[in-house]
Design a protein around this motif. Structure first.
Motif, PDB file in Angstrom:
ATOM      1  N   ALA A 490       0.933  -1.246  -0.050  1.00  0.00           N
ATOM      2  CA  ALA A 490       0.093  -0.079  -0.178  1.00  0.00           C
ATOM      3  C   ALA A 490       0.796   1.060  -0.048  1.00  0.00           C
ATOM      4  O   ALA A 490       2.209   1.239   0.641  1.00  0.00           O
ATOM      5  CB  ALA A 490      -0.810   0.044   1.402  1.00  0.00           C
ATOM      6  N   PRO A 491       0.715   2.139  -0.708  1.00  0.00           N
ATOM      7  CA  PRO A 491       1.283   3.450  -0.882  1.00  0.00           C
ATOM      8  C   PRO A 491       1.584   4.267   0.700  1.00  0.00           C
ATOM      9  O   PRO A 491       2.498   4.776   0.693  1.00  0.00           O
ATOM     10  CB  PRO A 491       0.637   4.395  -1.752  1.00  0.00           C
ATOM     11  CG  PRO A 491      -0.569   3.679  -1.898  1.00  0.00           C
ATOM     12  CD  PRO A 491      -0.572   2.112  -1.538  1.00  0.00           C
ATOM     13  N   PHE A 492       0.409   3.969   1.477  1.00  0.00           N
ATOM     14  CA  PHE A 492       0.507   4.300   2.727  1.00  0.00           C
ATOM     15  C   PHE A 492      -0.195   3.410   3.366  1.00  0.00           C
ATOM     16  O   PHE A 492      -1.097   2.719   3.236  1.00  0.00           O
ATOM     17  CB  PHE A 492      -0.357   5.730   2.823  1.00  0.00           C
ATOM     18  CG  PHE A 492       0.447   6.961   2.186  1.00  0.00           C
ATOM     19  CD1 PHE A 492       1.222   7.884   2.616  1.00  0.00           C
ATOM     20  CD2 PHE A 492      -0.065   7.225   0.883  1.00  0.00           C
ATOM     21  CE1 PHE A 492       2.124   8.941   1.892  1.00  0.00           C
ATOM     22  CE2 PHE A 492       0.572   8.311   0.047  1.00  0.00           C
ATOM     23  CZ  PHE A 492       1.632   9.033   0.626  1.00  0.00           C
ATOM     24  N   GLU A 493       0.163   3.484   4.790  1.00  0.00           N
ATOM     25  CA  GLU A 493      -0.380   2.517   5.812  1.00  0.00           C
ATOM     26  C   GLU A 493      -1.613   2.687   6.422  1.00  0.00           C
ATOM     27  O   GLU A 493      -2.269   2.036   6.856  1.00  0.00           O
ATOM     28  CB  GLU A 493       0.734   2.303   6.639  1.00  0.00           C
ATOM     29  CG  GLU A 493       2.005   1.468   6.472  1.00  0.00           C
ATOM     30  CD  GLU A 493       3.245   1.229   7.218  1.00  0.00           C
ATOM     31  OE1 GLU A 493       3.662   0.148   7.431  1.00  0.00           O
ATOM     32  OE2 GLU A 493       3.592   2.287   8.194  1.00  0.00           O
ATOM     33  N   VAL A 494      -1.835   3.983   6.475  1.00  0.00           N
ATOM     34  CA  VAL A 494      -3.009   4.691   7.040  1.00  0.00           C
ATOM     35  C   VAL A 494      -3.263   6.006   6.320  1.00  0.00           C
ATOM     36  O   VAL A 494      -2.421   6.940   6.074  1.00  0.00           O
ATOM     37  CB  VAL A 494      -2.930   4.705   8.722  1.00  0.00           C
ATOM     38  CG1 VAL A 494      -1.556   5.782   8.974  1.00  0.00           C
ATOM     39  CG2 VAL A 494      -4.174   5.438   9.284  1.00  0.00           C
ATOM     40  N   ALA A 545      -5.593   3.037   1.080  1.00  0.00           N
ATOM     41  CA  ALA A 545      -4.747   2.759   2.227  1.00  0.00           C
ATOM     42  C   ALA A 545      -5.616   1.401   3.063  1.00  0.00           C
ATOM     43  O   ALA A 545      -6.847   1.611   3.231  1.00  0.00           O
ATOM     44  CB  ALA A 545      -4.540   3.871   3.211  1.00  0.00           C
ATOM     45  N   PRO A 546      -4.784   0.632   3.606  1.00  0.00           N
ATOM     46  CA  PRO A 546      -5.469  -0.487   4.518  1.00  0.00           C
ATOM     47  C   PRO A 546      -6.393   0.148   5.673  1.00  0.00           C
ATOM     48  O   PRO A 546      -7.449  -0.635   6.035  1.00  0.00           O
ATOM     49  CB  PRO A 546      -4.414  -1.458   4.981  1.00  0.00           C
ATOM     50  CG  PRO A 546      -3.037  -1.081   4.024  1.00  0.00           C
ATOM     51  CD  PRO A 546      -3.411   0.515   3.553  1.00  0.00           C
ATOM     52  N   GLN A 547      -5.881   1.100   6.310  1.00  0.00           N
ATOM     53  CA  GLN A 547      -6.322   1.939   7.262  1.00  0.00           C
ATOM     54  C   GLN A 547      -6.821   3.046   7.287  1.00  0.00           C
ATOM     55  O   GLN A 547      -6.122   4.113   6.486  1.00  0.00           O
ATOM     56  CB  GLN A 547      -5.550   1.650   8.966  1.00  0.00           C
ATOM     57  CG  GLN A 547      -5.139   0.125   9.052  1.00  0.00           C
ATOM     58  CD  GLN A 547      -4.246   0.152  10.335  1.00  0.00           C
ATOM     59  OE1 GLN A 547      -4.838  -0.042  11.523  1.00  0.00           O
ATOM     60  NE2 GLN A 547      -2.940   0.397  10.239  1.00  0.00           N
ATOM     61  N   VAL A 548      -8.118   3.505   7.613  1.00  0.00           N
ATOM     62  CA  VAL A 548      -8.472   4.823   7.228  1.00  0.00           C
ATOM     63  C   VAL A 548      -9.328   5.362   8.790  1.00  0.00           C
ATOM     64  O   VAL A 548      -9.691   4.718   9.282  1.00  0.00           O
ATOM     65  CB  VAL A 548      -9.446   4.896   6.330  1.00  0.00           C
ATOM     66  CG1 VAL A 548     -10.156   6.423   6.186  1.00  0.00           C
ATOM     67  CG2 VAL A 548      -9.067   4.207   5.035  1.00  0.00           C
ATOM     68  N   VAL A 549      -8.823   6.656   9.037  1.00  0.00           N
ATOM     69  CA  VAL A 549      -9.410   7.260  10.275  1.00  0.00           C
ATOM     70  C   VAL A 549     -10.043   8.561   9.775  1.00  0.00           C
ATOM     71  O   VAL A 549      -9.725   9.423   9.254  1.00  0.00           O
ATOM     72  CB  VAL A 549      -8.087   7.599  11.281  1.00  0.00           C
ATOM     73  CG1 VAL A 549      -8.819   8.341  12.458  1.00  0.00           C
ATOM     74  CG2 VAL A 549      -7.517   6.437  11.841  1.00  0.00           C
TER      75      VAL A 549
END
Length: 591
Positions: A490-494, A545-549
């Motif tokens: 993923a380009p970014f983890e979160v 991204a796998p995680q999103v906040v």
């Protein structure tokens, strides 16, 4: 990284140039842009993923004891002429001429270049074995580039080469690289198969395996046993020989009073001779089966081929297809082409569709499945007529019998004989070869052994399509709203999304979370743009991204909405609990 500062333009609609779902999402998500047919630029998101793939490759090459080098893209054409590949690659080679008229090749691969390098660097067995690799751009003048990064004219590849003093040493190098490749593709989150394959234009007859990412849009078909670990590219997949019973799918039913072992013997001689029947304007298998209630497996299909300037006949069952690669290996020939109508008429005395094996004055190659038939329907060698009751061995000779067809769904496994083959589409992402002395012999890459004798180095080569791998992961993880990238790529983890950048509480909490996660060493993308929430959420899906906040109306209470795209979990969490959840996920999924 702040999203307001990144070079990232997403597209609302799938571009017309997109051939596949994954290709379309790479374009929509701002990962790549086409410069010309088969030639792409990688924007920051795409380059980040490539960098991660390259990082995994480098780690596994280091683990396998392979040293990184860098070789020129431009290679003297004389090297390719010396190896004999200049002609076999043909128009697929990209070539340039310098001001002196000397021809150079923009390398599609580097067997010649690395062999020339080792020829000058290694002279004694004391410096062997050695394994080297590089990651770089390759060129191939594809006639019809398609599927985005999957079949381009310029692509990124990792190519590795091993040099050993013996076949046993090559076996060890090959196994080492085979294991490394399995680790690389597993770490990239791919669903893949390692399958037996043909060496193609790379050459070498010591064996090769392809690594295939399973995908419905793939150009390769692989046969996989449902009982043992046998798997092979369709070009290479074996079909089981006749061994006293019919082996394979859809075999024609036989008369229980006529033992299969008596094919062509007394029982066949007592059977009625072939009977001619009228089939006006019926030339295809589909027409025959529709008009006379036949099954394709009851028909003997006779195809005329031109092989090195001569005509031959190949017999396969009506439900099977000739495998020209197997045919060429059996005959030891390279120039194989299905004959056109005029050639068929000249060679067989009748137009295509009515050619049959009975009385045919040509060399006849018989596939195992035809040999196993008790009787069948075939062309009569006369226009508008076919024969029924044609018996292999009695009505035509079985002097050249072999495996001449593509494997089919449901065929018996040629290895364990207990399982059945299933066919799957896939994308080739890697290939390993035992080259032997294919290049070292022709390019005089030799060493002195312990006794002082000069010997050719024993070579292997091992390729991974880095840009193809990126595309394959995209195809396997493409969804309606974007690509769900595996954690490792993923380009970014979160990603942090601020619903309203003008809300001071939201902006403050987002900055606090952004700073905390960055201090923990995480790769974070903060969507700090002044955009509508709907735009931000759509873009977030495309970024993947796998995680999103999501920081919204509960920001004043330091509560956020947390989503794990890979598990599907969505929950509202306090600040500290959200940080802990993100840390745990990254810790458990960094490979």
């Amino acid at each position: 990284m702040r999203q307001s500062q990144i070079l990232l333009n997403t597209l609302r609609e799938r571009p017309s140039e997109a051939d596949t779902e994954g290709h379309g999402l790479l374009l929509r998500g701002g990962y790549i842009r086409q410069l010309a047919a088969g030639i792409y630029s990688y924007l920051p998101l795409g380059r980040r993923i490539l960098h991660k793939i390259e990082g995994i490759v480098r780690e596994e090459m280091e683990r396998a004891g392979v040293q990184e080098v860098m070789m020129p893209s431009m290679q003297p054409a004389e090297l390719w002429m010396e190896s004999g590949r200049y002609g076999s690659y043909g128009k697929n080679l990209m070539t340039v001429n310098d001001r002196h008229g000397r021809e150079f090749i923009l390398g599609p691969t580097h067997e010649e270049a690395v062999t020339s390098l080792m020829k000058n660097e290694v002279s004694s067995y004391r410096k062997l074995p050695v394994k080297v690799y590089q990651i770089g751009t390759k060129f191939r003048d594809e006639k019809r580039p398609r599927f985005g990064l999957l079949r381009g004219r310029e692509f990124i590849m990792k190519d590795a080469y091993s040099f050993d003093i013996s076949e046993e040493g090559l076996d060890l190098s090959y196994r080492t690289m085979f294991v490394a490749y399995n680790r690389i593709f597993a770490r990239c989150g791919l669903r893949f198969k390692a399958v037996e394959a043909d060496a193609g234009t790379i050459g070498g007859d010591g064996g090769s395996h392809e690594f295939i990412a399973l995908s419905a849009i793939g150009e390769d078909t692989v046969a996989v046993c449902d009982h043992c670990d046998y798997a092979a590219n369709l070009e290479q997949a074996e079909t089981a020989a006749w061994n006293g019973e019919i082996i394979g799918s859809g075999a024609a039913e036989t008369d229980s009073d006529t033992p299969q072992a008596d094919r062509g013997g007394a029982a066949a001689e007592d059977a009625p001779l072939p009977e001619k029947f009228h089939t006006p304007d019926i030339r295809t298998i589909d027409q025959l089966t529709a008009a006379y209630s036949l099954k394709p497996e009851q028909i003997i299909k006779t195809l005329i081929y031109r092989v090195d300037g001569n005509s031959i006949a190949v017999l396969v069952r009506g439900d099977h297809e000739v495998n020209e690669l197997k045919l060429g290996k059996y005959l030891g020939a390279e120039d194989i082409m299905l004959a056109d109508d005029s050639t068929v008429a000249a060679a067989a005395g009748v137009i295509s569709g009515y050619v049959g094996p009975v009385g045919l004055k040509l060399p006849v190659l018989v596939d195992y499945a035809v040999e196993a038939m008790t009787e069948g329907v075939a062309g009569a060698g006369e226009r508008d007529y076919h024969l029924q009751g044609v018996r292999p061995g009695r009505d035509f000779p079985l002097t050249r019998v072999g495996d001449f067809r593509n494997a089919a769904e449901g065929d018996s496994c040629p290895r364990c004989r207990e399982g059945r083959l299933t066919l799957h589409r896939g994308i080739e992402i890697g290939h390993v070869f035992k080259l032997g002395t294919r290049y070292s012999g022709k390019l005089s890459a030799t060493f002195l052994d312990a006794s002082g004798s000069e010997r050719s180095m024993i070579m292997g080569c091992y390729g991974i399509g880095i840009s193809r791998l990126l595309a394959a992961v995209a195809e396997q993880n493409a969804g309606e709203g974007g690509i769900a990238w595996p954690d490792a790529l993923a380009p970014f983890e979160v990603q942090i999304i601020i619903v309203s950048i003008k809300d001071e509480a939201q902006a403050a909490l987002a900055e606090k979370l952004y700073g905390t996660l960055r201090e923990l060493g995480l790769e974070v993308l903060l969507d700090d743009r002044d955009e509508r929430p709907g735009v931000k959420f759509k873009d977030s899906g495309l970024i993947g991204a796998p995680q999103v906040v999501v920081i919204g109306r509960e920001a004043a209470l330091e509560r956020v909405e947390y989503e794990n795209r890979l598990s599907g979990v969505k929950e509202t969490l306090g600040f500290d609990k959200a940080v802990l959840r993100i840390k745990e996920h990254v810790k458990n999924n960094r490979i």
